[in-house]
Write a protein that holds these residues in place. Structure first.
Motif, PDB file in Angstrom:
ATOM      1  N   ALA A  43     -25.390   1.220  10.003  1.00  0.00           N
ATOM      2  CA  ALA A  43     -26.325   0.166  10.372  1.00  0.00           C
ATOM      3  C   ALA A  43     -26.124  -0.336  11.797  1.00  0.00           C
ATOM      4  N   ASP A  44     -25.008   0.012  12.426  1.00  0.00           N
ATOM      5  CA  ASP A  44     -24.720  -0.459  13.782  1.00  0.00           C
ATOM      6  C   ASP A  44     -25.272   0.533  14.803  1.00  0.00           C
ATOM      7  N   ARG A  45     -26.335   0.149  15.474  1.00  0.00           N
ATOM      8  CA  ARG A  45     -26.989   1.032  16.445  1.00  0.00           C
ATOM      9  C   ARG A  45     -26.144   1.265  17.693  1.00  0.00           C
ATOM     10  N   LEU A  46     -25.169   0.397  17.965  1.00  0.00           N
ATOM     11  CA  LEU A  46     -24.354   0.522  19.167  1.00  0.00           C
ATOM     12  C   LEU A  46     -23.131   1.418  18.979  1.00  0.00           C
ATOM     13  N   SER A  47     -22.821   1.754  17.755  1.00  0.00           N
ATOM     14  CA  SER A  47     -21.640   2.564  17.480  1.00  0.00           C
ATOM     15  C   SER A  47     -21.859   4.002  17.925  1.00  0.00           C
ATOM     16  N   ASN A  48     -20.827   4.549  18.569  1.00  0.00           N
ATOM     17  CA  ASN A  48     -20.888   5.963  18.915  1.00  0.00           C
ATOM     18  C   ASN A  48     -19.982   6.786  18.001  1.00  0.00           C
ATOM     19  N   ALA A  49     -19.430   6.138  16.988  1.00  0.00           N
ATOM     20  CA  ALA A  49     -18.581   6.833  16.016  1.00  0.00           C
ATOM     21  C   ALA A  49     -19.424   7.216  14.802  1.00  0.00           C
ATOM     22  N   ASP A  50     -19.266   8.422  14.360  1.00  0.00           N
ATOM     23  CA  ASP A  50     -20.017   8.909  13.207  1.00  0.00           C
ATOM     24  C   ASP A  50     -19.123   8.888  11.969  1.00  0.00           C
ATOM     25  N   VAL A  51     -18.668   7.707  11.595  1.00  0.00           N
ATOM     26  CA  VAL A  51     -17.774   7.534  10.455  1.00  0.00           C
ATOM     27  C   VAL A  51     -18.543   7.787   9.163  1.00  0.00           C
ATOM     28  N   ASP A  52     -17.932   8.562   8.268  1.00  0.00           N
ATOM     29  CA  ASP A  52     -18.567   8.841   6.980  1.00  0.00           C
ATOM     30  C   ASP A  52     -18.087   7.901   5.879  1.00  0.00           C
ATOM     31  N   PHE A  53     -16.769   7.630   5.831  1.00  0.00           N
ATOM     32  CA  PHE A  53     -16.212   6.774   4.789  1.00  0.00           C
ATOM     33  C   PHE A  53     -15.229   5.779   5.374  1.00  0.00           C
ATOM     34  N   VAL A  54     -15.150   4.630   4.718  1.00  0.00           N
ATOM     35  CA  VAL A  54     -14.163   3.617   5.059  1.00  0.00           C
ATOM     36  C   VAL A  54     -13.351   3.320   3.802  1.00  0.00           C
ATOM     37  N   VAL A  55     -12.028   3.361   3.958  1.00  0.00           N
ATOM     38  CA  VAL A  55     -11.124   2.916   2.910  1.00  0.00           C
ATOM     39  C   VAL A  55     -10.629   1.533   3.335  1.00  0.00           C
ATOM     40  N   TYR A  56     -10.763   0.566   2.434  1.00  0.00           N
ATOM     41  CA  TYR A  56     -10.304  -0.792   2.708  1.00  0.00           C
ATOM     42  C   TYR A  56      -9.413  -1.231   1.560  1.00  0.00           C
ATOM     43  N   ALA A  57      -8.217  -1.687   1.909  1.00  0.00           N
ATOM     44  CA  ALA A  57      -7.288  -2.151   0.883  1.00  0.00           C
ATOM     45  C   ALA A  57      -6.535  -3.370   1.390  1.00  0.00           C
ATOM     46  N   GLU A  58      -6.122  -4.211   0.461  1.00  0.00           N
ATOM     47  CA  GLU A  58      -5.317  -5.384   0.778  1.00  0.00           C
ATOM     48  C   GLU A  58      -4.020  -5.316  -0.009  1.00  0.00           C
ATOM     49  N   PHE A  59      -2.934  -5.678   0.672  1.00  0.00           N
ATOM     50  CA  PHE A  59      -1.602  -5.648   0.077  1.00  0.00           C
ATOM     51  C   PHE A  59      -0.925  -6.986   0.309  1.00  0.00           C
ATOM     52  N   ASP A  60      -0.145  -7.419  -0.654  1.00  0.00           N
ATOM     53  CA  ASP A  60       0.559  -8.694  -0.527  1.00  0.00           C
ATOM     54  C   ASP A  60       1.659  -8.647   0.524  1.00  0.00           C
ATOM     55  N   SER A  61       2.205  -7.458   0.777  1.00  0.00           N
ATOM     56  CA  SER A  61       3.323  -7.354   1.713  1.00  0.00           C
ATOM     57  C   SER A  61       3.393  -5.955   2.323  1.00  0.00           C
ATOM     58  N   GLU A  62       4.191  -5.831   3.370  1.00  0.00           N
ATOM     59  CA  GLU A  62       4.428  -4.514   3.955  1.00  0.00           C
ATOM     60  C   GLU A  62       5.142  -3.604   2.964  1.00  0.00           C
ATOM     61  N   ALA A  63       5.966  -4.186   2.108  1.00  0.00           N
ATOM     62  CA  ALA A  63       6.654  -3.402   1.074  1.00  0.00           C
ATOM     63  C   ALA A  63       5.651  -2.797   0.094  1.00  0.00           C
ATOM     64  N   ASP A  64       4.629  -3.562  -0.265  1.00  0.00           N
ATOM     65  CA  ASP A  64       3.596  -3.030  -1.166  1.00  0.00           C
ATOM     66  C   ASP A  64       2.811  -1.910  -0.492  1.00  0.00           C
ATOM     67  N   LEU A  65       2.531  -2.066   0.801  1.00  0.00           N
ATOM     68  CA  LEU A  65       1.835  -1.005   1.540  1.00  0.00           C
ATOM     69  C   LEU A  65       2.700   0.247   1.597  1.00  0.00           C
ATOM     70  N   ALA A  66       3.984   0.082   1.851  1.00  0.00           N
ATOM     71  CA  ALA A  66       4.903   1.222   1.889  1.00  0.00           C
ATOM     72  C   ALA A  66       4.980   1.907   0.524  1.00  0.00           C
ATOM     73  N   ALA A  67       5.010   1.120  -0.556  1.00  0.00           N
ATOM     74  CA  ALA A  67       5.044   1.698  -1.904  1.00  0.00           C
ATOM     75  C   ALA A  67       3.763   2.470  -2.197  1.00  0.00           C
ATOM     76  N   TYR A  68       2.632   1.959  -1.737  1.00  0.00           N
ATOM     77  CA  TYR A  68       1.336   2.634  -1.874  1.00  0.00           C
ATOM     78  C   TYR A  68       1.393   4.004  -1.198  1.00  0.00           C
ATOM     79  N   LYS A  69       1.924   4.031   0.018  1.00  0.00           N
ATOM     80  CA  LYS A  69       1.985   5.290   0.770  1.00  0.00           C
ATOM     81  C   LYS A  69       3.013   6.262   0.216  1.00  0.00           C
ATOM     82  N   ALA A  70       3.978   5.757  -0.550  1.00  0.00           N
ATOM     83  CA  ALA A  70       5.004   6.612  -1.154  1.00  0.00           C
ATOM     84  C   ALA A  70       4.593   7.145  -2.528  1.00  0.00           C
TER      85      ALA A  70
END
Length: 96
Positions: A43-70
Motif C-alpha cells: 500500500a506504500d507507493r513510496l517504498s522501493n522494497a518489494d517485500v512479500d512477507f512480514v514476520v512480527y513477534a513480541e517477546f517479554d525479554s531477550e532471553a525469550d527471543l534467544a529461546a525462540y531462535k534456539a
C-alpha cells in the motif's frame, strides 16, 4: 519487551505459498507473547522494497527471543524458507 520484525522477499512468485507455510512453522514456538506472518499489502507507493512477507513477534525479554531462535522449529523454518527467499531483513527493537 522486544519487538522482532523480519521482511522476506521470494526469488520466484510461484514459491510464495511454500514460503508462507515455512514461516508459519514459527507459530508453533511457545516463547513469543505475540506472533504473526502477514503478506505485504504493498500500500506504500513510496517504498522501493518489494517485500512479500512480514514476520512480527513480541517477546517479554531477550532471553525469550534467544529461546525462540534456539527452538528446533526455528531451524526447520530456515531450512524450508532460505532456499526460496531472495532477501531477509530483520530488526529487533525494545518497546518503549
Amino acid at each position: 519487551m522486544i519487538r522482532h520484525i523480519v521482511f522476506f522477499t521470494a526469488r520466484d512468485a510461484a514459491d510464495l505459498p511454500e514460503i508462507e507455510t515455512g514461516l508459519n512453522l514459527l507459530s508453533g514456538i511457545p516463547h513469543a507473547r505475540h506472533f504473526e506472518v502477514r503478506p505485504n499489502l504493498r500500500a506504500d507507493r513510496l517504498s522501493n522494497a518489494d517485500v512479500d512477507f512480514v514476520v512480527y513477534a513480541e517477546f517479554d525479554s531477550e532471553a525469550d527471543l534467544a529461546a525462540y531462535k534456539a527452538h528446533p522449529l526455528y531451524q526447520a523454518s530456515i531450512d524450508r524458507v532460505k532456499p526460496l527467499r531472495d532477501t531477509r531483513i530483520a530488526a529487533d527493537i525494545a518497546a518503549s
